[in-house]
Design a protein around this motif. Structure first.
Motif, PDB file in Angstrom:
ATOM      1  N   THR C  54       0.866  -1.023   0.004  1.00  0.00           N
ATOM      2  CA  THR C  54       0.072   0.206   0.026  1.00  0.00           C
ATOM      3  C   THR C  54       1.000   1.173  -0.106  1.00  0.00           C
ATOM      4  OG1 THR C  54      -1.572  -0.990   1.344  1.00  0.00           O
ATOM      5  CG2 THR C  54      -1.515   1.412   1.129  1.00  0.00           C
ATOM      6  N   VAL C  55       0.723   2.145  -0.942  1.00  0.00           N
ATOM      7  CA  VAL C  55       1.578   3.066  -1.103  1.00  0.00           C
ATOM      8  C   VAL C  55       0.862   4.601  -0.652  1.00  0.00           C
ATOM      9  CG1 VAL C  55       2.849   4.892  -2.697  1.00  0.00           C
ATOM     10  CG2 VAL C  55       3.103   2.331  -2.905  1.00  0.00           C
ATOM     11  N   THR C  56       1.465   5.176   0.173  1.00  0.00           N
ATOM     12  CA  THR C  56       0.615   6.266   0.783  1.00  0.00           C
ATOM     13  C   THR C  56       1.279   7.566   0.623  1.00  0.00           C
ATOM     14  OG1 THR C  56      -0.214   4.835   2.379  1.00  0.00           O
ATOM     15  CG2 THR C  56      -0.533   7.244   2.650  1.00  0.00           C
ATOM     16  N   ALA C  57       0.849   8.806   0.096  1.00  0.00           N
ATOM     17  CA  ALA C  57       1.508  10.020  -0.050  1.00  0.00           C
ATOM     18  C   ALA C  57       0.538  11.106   0.882  1.00  0.00           C
ATOM     19  CB  ALA C  57       1.551  10.412  -1.292  1.00  0.00           C
ATOM     20  N   GLY C  79      10.497   5.385  -0.450  1.00  0.00           N
ATOM     21  CA  GLY C  79       9.947   6.051   0.769  1.00  0.00           C
ATOM     22  C   GLY C  79      10.341   5.104   2.270  1.00  0.00           C
ATOM     23  N   LYS C  80       9.438   5.198   2.987  1.00  0.00           N
ATOM     24  CA  LYS C  80       9.590   4.655   4.384  1.00  0.00           C
ATOM     25  C   LYS C  80       8.706   3.292   4.464  1.00  0.00           C
ATOM     26  CE  LYS C  80      11.245   8.288   6.936  1.00  0.00           C
ATOM     27  NZ  LYS C  80      12.769   7.977   6.213  1.00  0.00           N
ATOM     28  N   LEU C  81       9.295   2.095   4.786  1.00  0.00           N
ATOM     29  CA  LEU C  81       8.481   0.935   5.074  1.00  0.00           C
ATOM     30  C   LEU C  81       7.963   0.806   6.131  1.00  0.00           C
ATOM     31  CD1 LEU C  81       7.713  -1.606   3.473  1.00  0.00           C
ATOM     32  CD2 LEU C  81       9.538  -2.857   4.655  1.00  0.00           C
ATOM     33  N   ILE C  98       4.343   1.676   2.242  1.00  0.00           N
ATOM     34  CA  ILE C  98       5.333   2.475   2.039  1.00  0.00           C
ATOM     35  C   ILE C  98       4.737   3.951   1.919  1.00  0.00           C
ATOM     36  CG2 ILE C  98       6.829   3.543   0.101  1.00  0.00           C
ATOM     37  CD1 ILE C  98       6.945   0.408  -1.197  1.00  0.00           C
ATOM     38  N   GLU C  99       5.497   4.703   2.859  1.00  0.00           N
ATOM     39  CA  GLU C  99       5.126   6.269   3.044  1.00  0.00           C
ATOM     40  C   GLU C  99       5.899   6.943   1.994  1.00  0.00           C
ATOM     41  OE1 GLU C  99       4.966   8.014   6.832  1.00  0.00           O
ATOM     42  OE2 GLU C  99       5.726   9.811   5.833  1.00  0.00           O
TER      43      GLU C  99
END
Lengths: 146, 146, 146, 146
Positions: C54-57, C79-81, C98-99
């Motif tokens: 899940t990728v989050t921005a 990004g950061k896991l 992933i942020e």
């Protein structure tokens, strides 16, 4: 973002350890990272080209590294990459430096035994980056590390 | 591309070592990676949230890890991330696994002494990835490693 | 250290965009990262196993992502896991998130044209991490993103 | 292991595109990666030091990059780091190169629209590394890229 990088390689110089006038411990050495590749003609693994880095540690990591790591050993290092042009008046060049956040002997190549030195109370110092390159703190070491 | 990842954390379970029927050595353990952050209200470093991983090593790295790494030690690991859904009939879940390419005691937290076991002649085996997850080789270990 | 990771994959869900009550823009989607490998028997490249994230921005990156990225496109994300256990009362599981610090269309698979939206004055907001997971800000999105 | 690295930065030179005598497409440019940091005295974000890289792409990625990426744009790049000493008879130095595996416009700084060019049938070429540096293929480009 900072350019984080992880490398595995051979310690190619005797680590140098010093303490700056401000009391900051620094340890630094050269690391050779060769990339093994399979050569079909020879039908065996051969060394490919080599990336060279100057690995630098600060504070507690520098102190532990100075008593743990020796020339000829295999290690892994993770930290921030710094590419810096330098010029000492006589010569100029580009230094490729890793400011280490963590270091360890590479168990791929051997066995390792561990003795904890950082107590829980000391853990509070944290692992913040210095945001500084070796050249800022110890230019004489940066120069000799080429 | 493979998802490469480097982590530093605390070995949270006693490493399990086994050899498959095909003769493949495997070592596996759980690793807790806490992210320290500075709390302004408390004015000190505190533990943030924790990422949990199953770290798995194969072959020579598995053999060296089994004699080097113990529960409670601080290590660094670098390798390939594998996110896999699993279902053993009774329960189901998601495993987050690192297939280690290199492992080492984390010199940030202590000192380490190294004994080389891999001779030059043996270096030729190279460091190729298995392209396989723990579940493929040792499902019983994958299950118990949750 | 934070677990930084870079992935390349296929956007598998239509990105969801929302603004929290506090005014924080968030965009989130599922990303499928398949590892191509060469199959010697078939003598061609085949899909290996797939890692799902899940990728989050957040903030400006969330706004730009919501107007740029569509389901079915190939992207890269760094990004950061964050590996988090979740439990919504009915079901429980592990989310692998992933942020994102940076996102981009993957030029390996096509061409991309770019329109700058962040002006120099705005650059000062910097790229600091939120140190927070999607579940903290938008649990309803975290739940539906499974 | 190979030294994988992911960077985000500003394209500082007009990308050069050429095709070798063997028919290999190559695109190359310089990338400036500045590290923003918060200056407490000025109470605002400022540019820290800059890492410079030569980014090189081969084959389909080179073709797509040559029509997508322009000087002044913000991009992200992930690939293999190569640190190489060079000497063209007149001058000598160290080149720090990233052999790109994936490239994309950085959606942190703007919006991006994507047009797929690689069809499914073509996907089978895979993403294998060349294991070669720019200097091997196009020494004249390596020299001018300094």
């Amino acid at each position: 973002m900072s350019e984080n990088i992880t490398v595995a390689g051979l310690v190619a110089t005797t680590p140098r350890h010093l303490i700056t006038q401000d009391g900051l411990p620094i340890t630094s050495f050269r690391l050779a990272c060769s990339h093994r590749r399979f050569d079909r003609e020879q039908n065996k693994w051969v060394d490919g080209e080599t990336n060279w880095f100057t690995v630098t540690a600060f504070r507690q990591l520098a102190i532990n590294a100075s008593t743990s790591i020796a020339k000829g050993e295999r290690i892994i290092a993770t930290g921030k990459l710094r590419v810096r042009d330098w010029d000492n008046g006589e010569r100029a060049g580009t230094s490729v430096e890793i400011e280490a956040e963590h270091l360890g002997h590479d168990i791929f190549w051997g066995t390792s035994s561990f003795t904890r030195t950082v107590l829980v109370a000391e853990e509070e110092v944290g692992v913040e980056s210095d945001q500084t390159s070796l050249a800022s703190f110890a230019p004489e070491m940066a120069s000799s590390a080429k």
